[in-house]
Design a protein around this motif. Sequence first.
Motif, PDB file in Angstrom:
ATOM      1  N   VAL A   5      -8.751   3.418   5.900  1.00  0.00           N
ATOM      2  CA  VAL A   5      -8.437   4.195   4.552  1.00  0.00           C
ATOM      3  C   VAL A   5      -7.196   5.174   4.598  1.00  0.00           C
ATOM      4  N   GLU A   6      -7.067   6.008   5.879  1.00  0.00           N
ATOM      5  CA  GLU A   6      -6.061   6.718   5.792  1.00  0.00           C
ATOM      6  C   GLU A   6      -4.690   5.955   6.049  1.00  0.00           C
ATOM      7  N   ALA A  13      -5.509   2.022  -2.180  1.00  0.00           N
ATOM      8  CA  ALA A  13      -6.707   2.686  -2.519  1.00  0.00           C
ATOM      9  C   ALA A  13      -7.543   2.802  -3.699  1.00  0.00           C
ATOM     10  N   ARG A  47      -9.304   9.522  -0.288  1.00  0.00           N
ATOM     11  CA  ARG A  47      -7.911   8.940  -0.057  1.00  0.00           C
ATOM     12  C   ARG A  47      -7.251   9.224  -1.494  1.00  0.00           C
ATOM     13  N   GLU A  50      -6.532  12.686  -2.323  1.00  0.00           N
ATOM     14  CA  GLU A  50      -5.472  13.233  -1.400  1.00  0.00           C
ATOM     15  C   GLU A  50      -4.181  13.055  -1.876  1.00  0.00           C
ATOM     16  N   TRP A  51      -4.047  11.994  -2.144  1.00  0.00           N
ATOM     17  CA  TRP A  51      -2.717  11.596  -2.665  1.00  0.00           C
ATOM     18  C   TRP A  51      -2.467  12.119  -3.866  1.00  0.00           C
TER      19      TRP A  51
END
Length: 70
Positions: A5-6, A13, A47, A50-51
Amino acid sequence: MTEAVESLSFEQARDELVRVVAELEQGSPTLEQSLALWERGEALATRCEEWLLGAKKRLDAARPSSGEEQ
């Protein structure tokens, strides 16, 4: 093999999250598979967040602050 995922871009994602949600809505054959999908979906959602937070910080940094004259 499922990609970490990272290492996924926002679009990757997001697209995988859409697929995971659709699969969960259809119902998995086993509880274990449903739990694995749920966990992957949670990681994908994190994720994406985060983006988006990173993009917001970049936009905020590019904007003049409200105290500056234009």
